[in-house]
Design a protein around this motif. Structure first.
Motif, short mmCIF file in Angstrom:
data_model
loop_
_atom_site.label_atom_id
_atom_site.label_comp_id
_atom_site.label_asym_id
_atom_site.label_seq_id
_atom_site.Cartn_x
_atom_site.Cartn_y
_atom_site.Cartn_z
N LEU A 229 0.82 -1.21 0.00
CA LEU A 229 0.00 0.00 0.00
C LEU A 229 0.85 1.25 0.00
N LEU A 230 1.99 1.21 0.68
CA LEU A 230 2.86 2.39 0.82
C LEU A 230 3.89 2.45 -0.31
N SER A 231 3.44 2.18 -1.51
CA SER A 231 4.25 2.29 -2.72
C SER A 231 3.39 2.98 -3.76
N THR A 232 3.90 4.01 -4.41
CA THR A 232 3.06 4.78 -5.32
C THR A 232 3.83 5.27 -6.54
N ALA A 233 3.09 5.80 -7.50
CA ALA A 233 3.65 6.25 -8.77
C ALA A 233 3.59 7.76 -8.88
N GLY A 234 4.71 8.37 -9.24
CA GLY A 234 4.77 9.81 -9.41
C GLY A 234 4.36 10.27 -10.79
N SER A 235 4.59 11.53 -11.07
CA SER A 235 4.10 12.16 -12.30
C SER A 235 4.79 11.66 -13.56
N ALA A 236 5.97 11.04 -13.44
CA ALA A 236 6.69 10.57 -14.63
C ALA A 236 6.19 9.23 -15.13
N MET A 237 5.25 8.62 -14.43
CA MET A 237 4.82 7.28 -14.77
C MET A 237 3.45 7.28 -15.45
N TYR A 238 3.21 6.22 -16.20
CA TYR A 238 1.96 6.06 -16.94
C TYR A 238 0.75 6.16 -16.01
N VAL A 251 -1.97 12.65 -6.00
CA VAL A 251 -1.40 13.33 -4.84
C VAL A 251 0.12 13.20 -4.81
N ALA A 252 0.66 12.22 -5.56
CA ALA A 252 2.12 12.01 -5.60
C ALA A 252 2.75 12.70 -6.81
N GLU A 253 2.08 13.69 -7.38
CA GLU A 253 2.55 14.29 -8.62
C GLU A 253 3.91 14.97 -8.49
N ASP A 254 4.30 15.34 -7.28
CA ASP A 254 5.60 15.99 -7.11
C ASP A 254 6.77 15.00 -7.12
N ILE A 255 6.46 13.71 -7.07
CA ILE A 255 7.50 12.68 -7.16
C ILE A 255 7.85 12.49 -8.63
N THR A 256 9.11 12.61 -8.97
CA THR A 256 9.52 12.55 -10.38
C THR A 256 10.26 11.28 -10.75
N ASP A 257 10.36 10.33 -9.83
CA ASP A 257 11.03 9.05 -10.13
C ASP A 257 10.28 8.33 -11.25
N TYR A 259 10.04 5.09 -11.35
CA TYR A 259 9.65 3.79 -10.82
C TYR A 259 8.86 4.02 -9.54
N TRP A 260 8.25 2.96 -9.05
CA TRP A 260 7.45 3.04 -7.84
C TRP A 260 8.30 3.51 -6.67
N VAL A 261 7.74 4.37 -5.84
CA VAL A 261 8.45 4.97 -4.72
C VAL A 261 7.76 4.57 -3.41
N ASP A 262 8.56 4.19 -2.42
CA ASP A 262 8.03 3.85 -1.10
C ASP A 262 7.84 5.12 -0.27
N ILE A 263 6.70 5.19 0.41
CA ILE A 263 6.43 6.31 1.30
C ILE A 263 6.12 5.73 2.69
N ASP A 264 5.62 6.57 3.59
CA ASP A 264 5.20 6.09 4.91
C ASP A 264 3.79 6.60 5.20
N TYR A 265 3.22 6.09 6.30
CA TYR A 265 1.86 6.48 6.65
C TYR A 265 1.75 7.99 6.87
N GLU A 266 2.78 8.58 7.44
CA GLU A 266 2.74 10.02 7.69
C GLU A 266 2.54 10.80 6.40
N GLN A 267 3.25 10.38 5.33
CA GLN A 267 3.10 11.08 4.05
C GLN A 267 1.72 10.86 3.47
N LEU A 268 1.23 9.62 3.54
CA LEU A 268 -0.09 9.33 3.00
C LEU A 268 -1.17 10.14 3.72
N LEU A 269 -1.07 10.24 5.05
CA LEU A 269 -2.04 11.02 5.80
C LEU A 269 -1.91 12.51 5.51
N ALA A 270 -0.69 12.97 5.24
CA ALA A 270 -0.50 14.38 4.89
C ALA A 270 -1.16 14.69 3.55
#
Length: 363
Positions: A229-238, A251-257, A259-270
């Protein structure tokens, strides 16, 4: 079919049985992509007159293309035997009417329902392995006229090229690159008309969604990966394109990787998304998310807006030829007042009947 010479066969034997490449399933460096160019010995079709619709450009061989790694690839004659080492190109070959020319396929083909639904004979083909463990010698032994591989297998492509086997590297990691992949493979396999039809379908649905959702509010969407669940796709992905087309905001559009990026609960709640969407092949369930005590204060969980992308035909949250259907489906979740499920089902049914030859939704 091209036959390996004695010298080439000796070289093939000298190659290691497999090429191990530590790579991720969806990694792509779009900076290596280049636009498709075609060079043939004959000119293309004449321009259409105002009274006539444009016709697909004629394909003649030898054909020189620039693949999505920027490599120049010459195909001497129309490929009659094709190896696909990537599930996206395998699915695309079915849609282009070239499944009957395939002589090798990627590993774990039996885990992808699209094959059993539309071209079950593919499940009997020899496996050439995966991106992590590609069977170079096994692929060469099939003596294909053309090999199609993901970008991450560039070193394997170079080895096959030394054996005189043309290889196209593809990189369909966003909406634009997927369209380029379809065009490239359509040209390489002399299936330009089918490729154009596929692209026209995609453009038609894109235009429909853009028009329908032009004035709609865009809810915040979190797309969770298949393994966690704590893995998501940023704006560079399909996957981010898919959310945008469906009338949402990633909500992860500022991530430019790429590939899939790991986050934490704190980020998801933010981020506090309005909707949480699970990948079609997620190893966890919507109930797992709804009952996760760490997410009790998340808007999506409080409102019960947790859904899983359908995957009974294909993983629409990946850049497969039918990936546009992911946006079609998601639009009915985010905007049920504007995008009806009945209309979405009709679109899906038309797509799979026309390009894959089976009825959808599945019984």
């Amino acid at each position: 079919m091209k036959r390996l010479t004695t010298r080439v066969a000796a070289l093939a034997t000298a190659l290691a049985l497999t090429v191990s490449l530590a790579a991720c399933n969806n990694v792509a460096d779009s900076s290596q992509s280049s636009s498709v160019t075609v060079e043939t010995e004959e000119s293309s079709a004449a321009p259409a007159t105002p009274e006539e619709p444009a016709q697909p450009a004629a394909v003649s061989y030898p054909l020189t293309l620039t693949d999505q790694a920027g490599r120049t690839v010459t195909i001497e004659s129309e490929p009659q035997t094709i190896v696909s080492g990537y599930y996206i190109s395998s699915s695309l070959l079915i849609a282009l009417g070239r499944a009957d020319r395939m002589v090798g396929i990627e590993a774990k083909a039996d885990t992808r329902p699209i094959y059993s639904l539309s071209a079950p004979e593919l499940l009997e083909l020899p496996s050439v392995g995966s991106a992590k463990e590609f069977d170079l010698e096994g692929c060469a032994a099939l003596e294909p006229d053309l090999v199609i591989l993901p970008l991450k297998l560039e070193s394997a492509a170079d080895s096959l090229t030394e054996l005189g086997i043309p290889v196209l590297l593809i990189n369909p990691e966003d909406r634009t690159l997927l369209a380029e992949t379809i065009t490239l493979v359509g040209q390489a396999t002399n299936a330009v008309e089918a490729a154009d039809s596929l692209l026209a379908f995609t453009q038609e649905q894109q235009t429909r969604l853009e028009t329908t959702l032009a004035d709609a509010d865009r809810p915040d969407v979190y797309l969770a990966g298949n393994s966690d669940l704590l893995s998501t796709a940023g704006s560079a992905m399909y996957q981010s394109d898919l959310i945008d087309l469906a009338g949402g905001r990633n909500v992860a559009e500022d991530i430019t990787d790429t590939y899939w990026v790991d986050i934490d609960y704190e980020q998801l709640l933010a981020w506090d998304p309005d909707y949480i969407i699970l990948a079609s092949d997620a190893s966890y369930t919507c109930d797992d998310v709804l009952n996760d005590a760490n997410l009790a204060d998340c808007t999506a969980v409080k409102n019960g807006n947790v859904y899983q992308m359908p995957g009974d035909a294909e993983a629409w949250d990946s850049p497969v030829p039918g990936g546009m259907l992911g946006a079609v489906w998601l639009s009915t979740v985010l905007h049920p007042d504007l995008c009806s499920a009945d209309e979405a089902n009709a679109v899906m049914g038309s797509f799979y009947e026309n390009f894959y030859g089976f009825t959808y939704p599945l019984a």
